[in-house]
Motif scaffolding. Structure first.
Motif, short mmCIF file in Angstrom:
data_model
loop_
_atom_site.label_atom_id
_atom_site.label_comp_id
_atom_site.label_asym_id
_atom_site.label_seq_id
_atom_site.Cartn_x
_atom_site.Cartn_y
_atom_site.Cartn_z
N PRO A 100 0.81 -1.23 0.00
CA PRO A 100 0.00 0.00 0.00
C PRO A 100 0.84 1.28 0.00
N PHE A 101 2.15 1.14 0.18
CA PHE A 101 3.01 2.33 0.27
C PHE A 101 3.83 2.57 -0.99
N ASN A 102 3.67 1.69 -1.99
CA ASN A 102 4.48 1.83 -3.21
C ASN A 102 3.65 1.38 -4.41
N ILE A 103 3.09 2.37 -5.12
CA ILE A 103 2.13 2.03 -6.18
C ILE A 103 2.81 1.24 -7.29
N ASN A 104 4.02 1.65 -7.69
CA ASN A 104 4.69 0.92 -8.78
C ASN A 104 4.92 -0.54 -8.41
N GLU A 105 5.35 -0.75 -7.18
CA GLU A 105 5.58 -2.13 -6.75
C GLU A 105 4.25 -2.90 -6.68
N ALA A 106 3.20 -2.23 -6.21
CA ALA A 106 1.89 -2.89 -6.12
C ALA A 106 1.41 -3.32 -7.50
N VAL A 107 1.60 -2.45 -8.49
CA VAL A 107 1.16 -2.76 -9.85
C VAL A 107 1.91 -4.00 -10.37
N GLU A 108 3.21 -4.07 -10.07
CA GLU A 108 3.98 -5.26 -10.48
C GLU A 108 3.49 -6.52 -9.76
N THR A 109 3.23 -6.38 -8.47
CA THR A 109 2.76 -7.55 -7.69
C THR A 109 1.43 -8.07 -8.23
N ALA A 112 1.98 -9.91 -11.51
CA ALA A 112 2.60 -11.22 -11.32
C ALA A 112 1.61 -12.22 -10.73
N ALA A 113 0.79 -11.76 -9.79
CA ALA A 113 -0.19 -12.67 -9.18
C ALA A 113 -1.24 -13.08 -10.20
N ALA A 114 -1.66 -12.14 -11.03
CA ALA A 114 -2.63 -12.48 -12.09
C ALA A 114 -2.00 -13.46 -13.08
N ASP A 115 -0.73 -13.24 -13.43
CA ASP A 115 -0.04 -14.20 -14.32
C ASP A 115 -0.12 -15.61 -13.74
N GLY A 128 -12.09 -5.39 -6.57
CA GLY A 128 -11.15 -4.34 -6.14
C GLY A 128 -11.45 -3.89 -4.74
N GLY A 129 -10.64 -3.00 -4.27
CA GLY A 129 -9.59 -2.20 -4.88
C GLY A 129 -10.09 -1.03 -5.73
N ASP A 130 -9.16 -0.08 -5.88
CA ASP A 130 -9.49 1.05 -6.74
C ASP A 130 -9.14 0.73 -8.19
N HIS A 131 -9.46 1.67 -9.09
CA HIS A 131 -9.38 1.34 -10.52
C HIS A 131 -7.95 1.20 -11.05
N THR A 132 -6.97 1.62 -10.25
CA THR A 132 -5.56 1.41 -10.64
C THR A 132 -5.30 -0.04 -11.03
N ILE A 133 -5.97 -0.95 -10.35
CA ILE A 133 -5.66 -2.39 -10.50
C ILE A 133 -6.03 -2.94 -11.87
N ALA A 134 -6.86 -2.20 -12.62
CA ALA A 134 -7.24 -2.70 -13.96
C ALA A 134 -6.03 -2.79 -14.88
N LEU A 135 -5.06 -1.88 -14.72
CA LEU A 135 -3.90 -1.89 -15.63
C LEU A 135 -3.09 -3.18 -15.51
N PRO A 136 -2.60 -3.53 -14.30
CA PRO A 136 -1.86 -4.79 -14.23
C PRO A 136 -2.70 -6.01 -14.62
N LEU A 137 -3.98 -5.98 -14.35
CA LEU A 137 -4.83 -7.12 -14.74
C LEU A 137 -4.91 -7.21 -16.26
#
Ligand SMILES: N=C(N)NCCCC(=O)O
Ligand SMILES: [Zn+2]
Ligand SMILES: [Zn+2]
Length: 327
Positions: A100-109, A112-115, A128-137
């Protein structure tokens, strides 16, 4: 229901005559957890991340609020004539722990979890979660299927460029996705858009990215059937990702969200449009921006649980041949 004799039926929720629906640890729809089944055809997964919001926080609690509200979902979905939890294996995969303290790292995580979840023959229903999560998904889904058609239900465009210089936020996922080439730009639609913008340029930029818009007022004026026809034509037989920001609903239907806008769709309209797309090739979906702290009587969480149920119904029906063909 009858099952082919030589096949093991999917592990389904316990019958409500036998276990109390309102007690016990919640999973989505009282489904088994992923580790209790061999493999899921449809995995429901929570992403309790809300560090990308531009206004009221709290969507990190959305997934669990939806799970709680989903206890009452029943096994037969008459609107689609489907038994979603019996047609193929649906399971709750728990939550993805994103920093929750590092958006770039969260997006990567999250990517990877979706992969990991998509590595098997599985479709994802993300809470979700907020809409940021749609990008990594979307990144993960595009690795599997190539650029996908996107149907985006939202009051907002979410194609803004940056907020305070930040690229990954809940207002920017779909601009990033187009820039990254992970969306099929011939089949991008926003539905339910409304409310004030920062400027006319917002709409011009959005159009340049390739989006078509069905506003909330269009849904009211033209009606659900005409909108479904238009969306079906635009999507065709492409692999489809549906992203539902619950603020697409009017605040009367979904008060529990971080950036509410007046004049939204009814939950009936949203559910009917999704049902009307049941023949589209839905490869994964999300429901985001449920923020239970602003909810009343679980109105928002109940609506979100039904929206997710309709999309799980579509995916479970489409995955049935994969399930029943396994030894
Ligand atoms: N709720 C989502 N996803 N985006 C809203 C962004 C609106 C704003 O910051 O003005
Ligand atoms: Zn929104
Ligand atoms: Zn949004």
């Amino acid at each position: 229901m009858t099952f082919p004799n030589d096949k093991t039926p999917p592990v389904a929720p316990e019958e409500s005559e036998r276990t109390l629906r309102f007690a016990g640890l919640p999973t989505f729809g009282r489904l088994p957890r992923l580790e209790e089944v061999k493999e899921a055809n449809v995995a429901v997964v929570g992403v309790p991340f809300d560090s990308g919001v531009s206004y009221r926080p709290g969507a990190r609690f959305g997934g669990n609020a939806i799970r709680e509200a989903s206890r009452m979902l029943r096994p037969y979905n008459p609107s689609q004539d489907v038994y979603p939890f019996h047609y193929s294996q649906v399971a709750d995969a728990g939550d993805i722990s994103a920093n929750p303290f590092n958006i770039n790292e969260a997006v990567e995580t999250i990517e990877a979890a979706a992969d990991g979840l998509l590595a098997t023959d599985t479709r994802l229903m993300t809470l979700g979660g907020d809409h940021t999560i749609a990008l990594p998904l979307l990144r993960s889904v595009a690795k599997k299927y190539g650029p996908v058609a996107l149907l985006h239900f939202d009051a907002h465009l979410d194609t803004w460029d940056t907020y305070f210089g930040a690229e990954y936020t809940h207002g920017t996922p779909f601009r990033r996705a187009v820039e990254e080439g992970i969306l099929d730009t011939s089949a991008l639609s926003h539905v339910g858009t409304r409310g004030p913008l920062y400027g006319k340029q917002d709409l011009e930029d959005d159009e340049k990215l390739g989006f078509g818009i069905v506003t909330s007022a269009d849904v009211m004026r033209r009606g659900v059937d005409e909108v479904i026809d238009q969306l079906r034509q635009r999507i065709g037989d492409r692999p489809l990702y549906i992203s539902v920001d619950i603020d697409v609903l009017d605040p009367a239907h979904a008060p529990g969200t971080g950036t509410p806008e007046a004049g939204g769709m009814t939950s009936r309209e949203l559910l009917e449009i999704i049902r009307g797309l049941s023949e589209c090739r839905l490869v994964s979906a999300d429901v985001v921006e449920v923020a239970p702290a602003y909810d009343h009587a679980d109105i928002t969480a109940v609506a979100a649980s039904h929206v997710a149920y309709e999309m799980v119904s579509i995916m479970s029906k489409q995955m049935a041949p994969a399930y029943w063909s396994k030894p």
